[in-house]
Design an enzyme around this catalytic site. Structure first.
Site, short mmCIF file in Angstrom:
data_model
loop_
_atom_site.label_atom_id
_atom_site.label_comp_id
_atom_site.label_asym_id
_atom_site.label_seq_id
_atom_site.Cartn_x
_atom_site.Cartn_y
_atom_site.Cartn_z
N ASP A 77 -17.44 -17.93 0.83
CA ASP A 77 -18.18 -16.86 0.17
C ASP A 77 -17.53 -16.60 -1.18
OD1 ASP A 77 -20.22 -14.41 0.88
OD2 ASP A 77 -18.58 -13.76 -0.44
N ASN B 120 -23.67 -12.08 -11.71
CA ASN B 120 -25.11 -12.15 -11.53
C ASN B 120 -25.79 -10.89 -12.07
OD1 ASN B 120 -27.20 -13.86 -10.51
ND2 ASN B 120 -27.52 -12.41 -8.85
N HIS C 116 -30.09 -13.49 -13.29
CA HIS C 116 -30.22 -14.50 -12.24
C HIS C 116 -30.26 -15.92 -12.79
CE1 HIS C 116 -31.94 -11.53 -9.03
NE2 HIS C 116 -30.74 -11.21 -9.47
N ASP D 56 -27.91 -18.66 -11.35
CA ASP D 56 -28.35 -19.91 -10.74
C ASP D 56 -27.65 -21.12 -11.37
OD1 ASP D 56 -29.97 -18.56 -9.04
OD2 ASP D 56 -31.86 -19.09 -10.02
N ASP E 106 -24.57 -16.57 -2.31
CA ASP E 106 -23.30 -17.16 -2.75
C ASP E 106 -22.49 -17.65 -1.56
OD1 ASP E 106 -22.67 -14.74 -1.66
OD2 ASP E 106 -21.66 -13.92 -3.42
#
Length: 402
Positions: free
Chosen positions: A260, A268, A273, A277, A303
């Site tokens: 994680d 983010n 986003h 990404d 994530d």
């Protein structure tokens, strides 16, 4: 993107819903293979019911666009129990003034409205509020570069959060509908005169080639993550099961690593986003690059990543692999003139153990150990101790095992 909390996340429930989600994908895709055209409407209606019911939506629907007349028509609708249908009143929806709605679809992008009440005054809000819609998710029907309509889910009894699974499911369903429409048009062409039938047969061959390409896209969509191109939860689960059987045959071990990312949510939120990404895609390449042939790295969503490390004849082989993986996750990334950096907390579960385990149980152990790594300070890994049924700290960060 997942909305990670500021503190340690609770152990993921991805494994609990993974099998049902895989079944939904397979059931939906299989129901459209060789579906007779006379049963097309019934097949679409059943798929809407399955998808809407699975994700707890109040409505699921299909619309067709006619950009020559600037109208959209609701062709199919499913409603949950107690929800009023709207299909009869949506047979000629004027979209000439709904640029915020139409533009993403024509660009091949899904449209998500998490909370309609939060929209500023606009023509889009004026359309959604009278229908009592609280939140919605739509995905376009793309025939090549042409948008022919969209599929969607909405909620009227309260806002719903639509994430990676819902978006990917609607993308898959949209591809199936485009395929079905191509078959319908090809069949109509075959009903022409003898000369026209010959021409239609040639056209059908071209359509068949297009369908083969689309089916390949469907196959990839069902097994690979759209952002990182890594194996998704479905393919990852299959590879883990195969690796466990191989370990049993070879009488050696494997490790499942639940990772994680630390600090990803702040990036983010700050940079958007699109940057998030791109960063996930680069991190995926960096982490994949340090694995061995035969190892697998996949993305569960958001994530969260999982690695399957095979052929571990000795537990001592694990530490250098983990250090390389954590180093790769924390390597700075240059994007759009920005230098961005995160780290990773990881939990590790080993196989085989003294007791019999299935793949989902092994993943839950690794998830639990990852949670302990978060609590211990992040940017490190913890090993799940099956003898004490807990994660132990002695194999964390860059220190030697105790």
């Amino acid at each position: 993107m997942n909305q990670d909390s500021s503190g340690p996340a609770e152990p993921s429930q991805a494994t609990a819903s993974g099998a049902a989600y895989r079944d939904l994908i397979i059931r939906t895709a299989m129901s459209f293979i060789d579906l007779p055209l006379e049963r097309m409407d019934a097949g679409i209606q059943q798929a809407l019911a399955d998808i809407g019911g699975f994700f707890g939506a109040d409505r699921a629907y299909v619309f067709q666009y006619d950009f020559d007349t600037h109208l959209a028509r609701n062709t199919h609708e499913w409603c949950a129990a107690g929800i009023t249908p709207h299909i009869e009143g949506l047979q000629a929806l004027d979209v000439s003034h709904l640029d915020d709605w139409v533009r993403p679809h024509r660009n091949g992008q899904p449209l998500v409205v998490p909370e309609v009440d939060a929209l500023e005054d606009s023509s889009l809000r004026d359309v959604l509020v009278p229908q009592g819609i609280c939140s919605l998710l739509t995905a376009p029907l793309m025939d090549g570069e042409n948008c022919t309509g969209f599929v969607g889910l909405d909620a009227v009894r309260g806002p719903l959060t639509y994430g990676h699974d819902e978006t990917e499911m609607l993308r898959l369903f949209a591809l199936l509908l485009v395929n079905l429409d191509r078959r319908k048009r090809a069949a109509a062409e075959l009903a022409a005169s003898a000369y026209e039938k010959q021409l239609a047969y040639q056209a059908l061959e071209r359509k068949t080639e297009e369908l083969a390409r689309t089916n390949a896209q469907l196959e990839r969509l069902a097994h690979y993550d759209n952002v990182t191109q890594l194996p998704n939860r479905n393919l990852l689960s299959d590879r883990l099961i195969v690796s466990m059987r191989q370990a049993d045959r070879r009488r050696n071990g494997l490790a499942i690593v639940y990772l994680d990312l630390d600090g990803f949510k702040a990036i983010n939120d700050s940079h958007g986003h699109d940057v998030g990404d791109l960063m996930l895609a680069q991190l995926a390449r960096q982490m994949s690059g340090v694995l061995r042939d035969g190892d697998t790295l996949g993305r569960l969503g958001g994530d969260e990543f999982v690695a399957v490390l095979i052929d571990l004849s000795d537990e001592q082989l694990l530490q250098p692999l983990m250090l390389r993986l954590l180093n790769a996750a924390s390597r700075p990334i240059e994007l759009n003139g920005l230098t961005l950096q995160v780290s990773a907390s990881a939990g590790v579960a080993l196989y085989p153990q003294d007791k019999s385990l299935d793949a989902d149980q092994l993943l839950r152990q690794a998830d639990h150990a990852m949670y302990q790594a978060k609590l211990a300070g992040r940017n490190q890994y913890c090993l799940f101790d099956s003898t004490r049924d807990q994660a132990v700290q002695g194999r964390a960060g860059y220190s030697e095992p105790q």
